[in-house]
Design a protein around this motif. Sequence first.
Motif, PDB file in Angstrom:
ATOM      1  N   GLY A 115       0.760  -1.149  -0.030  1.00  0.00           N
ATOM      2  CA  GLY A 115       0.063   0.035  -0.009  1.00  0.00           C
ATOM      3  C   GLY A 115       0.763   1.172   0.051  1.00  0.00           C
ATOM      4  N   ALA A 116       2.164   1.246   0.657  1.00  0.00           N
ATOM      5  CA  ALA A 116       2.741   2.312   0.905  1.00  0.00           C
ATOM      6  C   ALA A 116       3.678   2.679  -0.642  1.00  0.00           C
ATOM      7  N   ALA A 117       3.809   1.633  -1.162  1.00  0.00           N
ATOM      8  CA  ALA A 117       4.425   1.721  -2.438  1.00  0.00           C
ATOM      9  C   ALA A 117       3.337   2.524  -3.494  1.00  0.00           C
ATOM     10  N   LEU A 118       2.129   1.853  -3.447  1.00  0.00           N
ATOM     11  CA  LEU A 118       1.335   2.519  -4.267  1.00  0.00           C
ATOM     12  C   LEU A 118       0.943   3.902  -3.716  1.00  0.00           C
ATOM     13  N   GLU A 119       0.862   4.363  -2.857  1.00  0.00           N
ATOM     14  CA  GLU A 119       0.491   5.644  -2.197  1.00  0.00           C
ATOM     15  C   GLU A 119       1.936   6.708  -2.881  1.00  0.00           C
ATOM     16  N   ALA A 120       3.148   5.893  -2.865  1.00  0.00           N
ATOM     17  CA  ALA A 120       4.169   6.599  -3.167  1.00  0.00           C
ATOM     18  C   ALA A 120       3.924   7.120  -4.869  1.00  0.00           C
ATOM     19  N   GLU A 121       3.356   6.122  -5.648  1.00  0.00           N
ATOM     20  CA  GLU A 121       3.245   6.277  -6.960  1.00  0.00           C
ATOM     21  C   GLU A 121       2.214   7.594  -7.249  1.00  0.00           C
ATOM     22  N   ILE A 122       1.222   7.314  -6.335  1.00  0.00           N
ATOM     23  CA  ILE A 122       0.145   8.289  -6.698  1.00  0.00           C
ATOM     24  C   ILE A 122       0.476   9.585  -6.285  1.00  0.00           C
TER      25      ILE A 122
END
Lengths: 708, 708
Positions: A115-122
């Motif tokens: 989730g953290a990785a996805l958040e960073a991408e966003i």
Amino acid sequence: MNDMTRPARIAEMLEPKSVAVIGASEDLTKFGGRLFKLLVHHGFEGAIYPINRKRETLLDIPCYTDIGATPTPPDMAVMAVPRDHVKAAVRECAEAGTKAAIIITAKFSDAGEEGAALEAEIVEEARKFGMRLIGPNCLGLISPVNKLVLCASPALFVDKLLVGRIGMVSQSGALMATIFDRAQTRGVGFSHCFSIGNQADLDLCDFLDFLVDDPATDVICTYIEGVKDGRRFLDVAERARAAGKPVLAVKAGRTDFGAAAAFSHTASLAGSYEAFAAACRETGVVLMDDPDAMIMLAAALTRFDQPERLETAILTTSGGGGAITADRLTDWNLPLASYAPETVTALEQYYYPDNAKANPVDMGAAITGGSMLVGEGSATALLKDTGSGIVLCPLTTAPDMRLLCECIAKGLAGAEAGGARKPCLVVLQPGQAANKARAELLKHGLFYFDSLDEAIRVIDGYRTMQAMAGSRADKGTSPGSISAQGLSGALDEAKAKAVLADYGVPVNRGAVAPDAAAAGRAAARLKAPFVVKVVSPDIVHKSDAGGVALNLGDAQAVEAAVAEMASRLAASHPKAAIEGYLVQEMVSGELEMFVGARRDPLFGPVVMVGAGGVLVELLKDVAVRLAPVSPAEAREMLLGLRVAPLLKGFRGSAPLDLDALADSVSRVSWLAHDLGDRFGELDVNPVLVGKAGQGCTGVDARLLMNDD
Amino acid sequence: MNDMTRPARIAEMLEPKSVAVIGASEDLTKFGGRLFKLLVHHGFEGAIYPINRKRETLLDIPCYTDIGATPTPPDMAVMAVPRDHVKAAVRECAEAGTKAAIIITAKFSDAGEEGAALEAEIVEEARKFGMRLIGPNCLGLISPVNKLVLCASPALFVDKLLVGRIGMVSQSGALMATIFDRAQTRGVGFSHCFSIGNQADLDLCDFLDFLVDDPATDVICTYIEGVKDGRRFLDVAERARAAGKPVLAVKAGRTDFGAAAAFSHTASLAGSYEAFAAACRETGVVLMDDPDAMIMLAAALTRFDQPERLETAILTTSGGGGAITADRLTDWNLPLASYAPETVTALEQYYYPDNAKANPVDMGAAITGGSMLVGEGSATALLKDTGSGIVLCPLTTAPDMRLLCECIAKGLAGAEAGGARKPCLVVLQPGQAANKARAELLKHGLFYFDSLDEAIRVIDGYRTMQAMAGSRADKGTSPGSISAQGLSGALDEAKAKAVLADYGVPVNRGAVAPDAAAAGRAAARLKAPFVVKVVSPDIVHKSDAGGVALNLGDAQAVEAAVAEMASRLAASHPKAAIEGYLVQEMVSGELEMFVGARRDPLFGPVVMVGAGGVLVELLKDVAVRLAPVSPAEAREMLLGLRVAPLLKGFRGSAPLDLDALADSVSRVSWLAHDLGDRFGELDVNPVLVGKAGQGCTGVDARLLMNDD
């Protein structure tokens, strides 16, 4: 309004010309349904663009299939779409020229690494286009000032939002909604409320920073689980103080269990509470333990003057309620007022002389019974009383509570005609009998407490503000200078003491000698009297083993004592490895304290002082401040300790050398400060404090540097 | 039903065949109007006789000109007539054969001597006829069980009274009404509530006594300002314990200020709070500091089992609310639960593994989001969990709070199907967003808290009950016997120590000698080592003046020391009157404590023990119990002190002689007991406590007897 080349500012986000609701519907069981409905309901004056592929209109407002299809690029977008659609939705918004988006959706950095990785991408996606993000995993924002509701909480299903001058930033959405609901119900409104969620882009300090400059906000409240950037928090808080805006804060994770809870809740790390508290102390932030009480203090600060004195007058409808209240204030060490003579004279119109000077004033005991005149007259008299700074009105159920509340409101208006706005805190506990009374207070623009505990926490908050008011002492300059270059790892007692001595912190000296003769020579370089201790990893209880000799008057006595000790230990502990004999200047003192410092990862060096020896366990009595502190501030730390009576002298005991101890605390704080980023921990323990004029001495010390 | 020759019993008063309302009207702004209206409104099934000369009927009920004119003599009368008419009205009632009357009117013994005299006349009047009185200066009674409302409070203007199994006796009418209102609003009902006012005839203990036997009551609550008869209070409380009915009490006047407030409110004297607390401890009465929390504990005790363990599981809707709750429990030193493995397994159906074992359980973090299944499943799992004794549910505002409350109610029903009723305490703070949720809980017969503080006070109340459960130790028998006959006034150290020694309390001995030779002879009769102190009213700081000699090994050393001291003092203090030299056995110890006893006017002898020296001021650390106590009880007192860690030994320090100290406390308590009614005060201070096995010694002592 927006310059397309720079990111939107929060002030601009709060006045969008248009808002898109992605996933809008008319289904109030869904986030998108409630978001849309509430935005419309509360009369947002800009354009609303519901995004929904399946509908032509929603609540008679035209729908759009996607962001690209709206008549103008929406200034603001809010989305509660499934997690896997968020990134695409954010990209669409950004490409369309949207300046800011709120992401309600959860399970990003709050739910593990993926989730953290996805958040960073966003965030990266948004930043490419200069679009700002609030959230994810948040509840959005409420801006009563701008009739802008971008929040789906059931707390918003009210006819009309109260507008107040309190701005709130919350790291918990549900708590924000609960606080908002409770406040609105009892007559307290906000300028803006922000639920900031995972703070992927915009963070706590961004919102605090906005509120400091916001003309609609006079008091700032914040619920914090963890601060990301301590330096920035200090700067923002300092700016708020300069602007004359009180900042009130509740931080979860005060205790170990709370800290665990906060950690498992969000991705933010709950820092050390004590260092945070020191940071608040340093910058005048009022730290409280209850979010609702925080809002009530904010309400009191926007409605009344800050009281000049804490002496409280209790105005009540029953002796029982008054007695409970007086007991509770006393539990909190809050002072009850003695009235000025004019006040007693005024009250004697309604009460027998004994009752007229009593605190609590019990309106039930009025000569004429409870009447309009008694209520208004009593309230006015107490609100004008110069012997008290606060009027607390715990109202128990009485025949006409509504009328009584009208009287209090009139008494308040009368007292305020002179310009002074003394705090008048009315407590009406939940229950149907007081419904009309509550409505009456609200009609007069007066909020109420529904628990005595909260009202008392507010008075305690005033006390905190009072204590911080005078304490922005000049830190002075460093008493020494040091380079951390030569220092590394854990420094032993001798080295640590040498560093302390360089900074003017009095320590007793000593040396380890291999044998009796060397011990005698070591003593000759020190100041008598002496103490000798055996140094051996195999002898733990030195005293019991005969490994300690006290009160040795000169070098000869030291030599003799070591010789005797060596032969005794050889007999009694033949297998013990004797590393040597520590010869020290013997120090006595009246009280054992400790002084220390450590580097907090968020707020830098902090200094602490407290009761040592057995008292440290019994009293848990430690004062912590950001380093450096001046001797005057250090003195203030000492006077706030529970052992302060011992330092000041009590019951005929002699006062101790408070000044010398304060001086040492200041010097230790400067040392911690000057050692720079690699400074780890410093512990001077015990520090023996003598009688006034006799100084204090650090008897043991350790220093830890971080090597990297 | 009534036997005309004996006074009515309270049980009979609650089931009258007929009630007269003196001063009845239809004017709801007046006491008589509300009394009458509420009696009719709540469906009293007996005859109602409104007394009003000016009306034929009131609310379609026939009126009567006076008590004598009613069809039958009313069993019960209630009056809110002006003070000067009360005596005549009471006489009329008594003459007509009324068995009991409630006097609402105030300004009797609560307003000075003249009122007290009138009150006494009224009681005398009633007693001539065997009529009982409630009040004056009271709010009457509410008996939901009997649909009998003889109380004019606006708290009674509700559709239907909730019937519960809680009986309440209150010394403050307004507080009773407020408590009642709040309780009723959140789903808590009563069997009977009594406002007892000035207790001119029927008093606190009469009503408590009734409730002990009342089959409709399971838990007794009382708000007390002062007890009149301590012995009787103890007896009633003991009867309640024997009957298995918990008694919960709040007493105003815990603090000095509260005491003043209670005193000025009623004619009753607020006794010493500590002695009252000791009386409660002795008889298992749960003493609390908040009346609303008291009612909620009572509600919990009637709805759930008393928990076997205090470890609490938190079930919440938000991480923020959970963190605040966990912090607050930790502040109160209340334990958070670790769940049993089965519980974690059950929770893993709804949560990621880290969250499934976390306390608080945050339903907002469920894998599937908040749903019916999550709420019910989580509640059931925690309610069945063997690692926790209590489930605390602080619910913050959430999308469907009503549904969530339904889930919790269902989870509770599921968990209770097995028969165990584990406490499930739901907190819903005031605010409109939770209105439906509150209604849902009430629908399921589940009450709620509207403040976290109260829920935590309830858990603290459970802790108090748990602490008292095992402590009804056998007092044993007296270790001595003494006649108070030869004792009078203030006894000096030597005499007090002789008495203590007779009771087996270890004290150091000593004697005053006029000169060096006599001092040496005195020492020969004592045990070495010795200490000598000059006795002179003119030398206050004995040590500084050289008037103290320590560590004298034998009689010769004592003689020499006194000789030297005498010549030194003759030079340095030529004008000082030297009365002699006190020669004492020298005692050392690891910790200074004090042991004492005093005779409380209400509850008889109490014994106390606490930290002495400087700690007594810093810690205010005293345990008080009714005397006598057994050594086992004394040990319990010691283990409850804040200095207990020092006594038990901590951080490697040696444990002290707890047993010896407990033994001395028990012996002192027996001595205070055996000295009888003339015993005043006994103070053994300091008591020096040695390491385990080394005993303890009283070093100074004073005893005061009352001579009359």
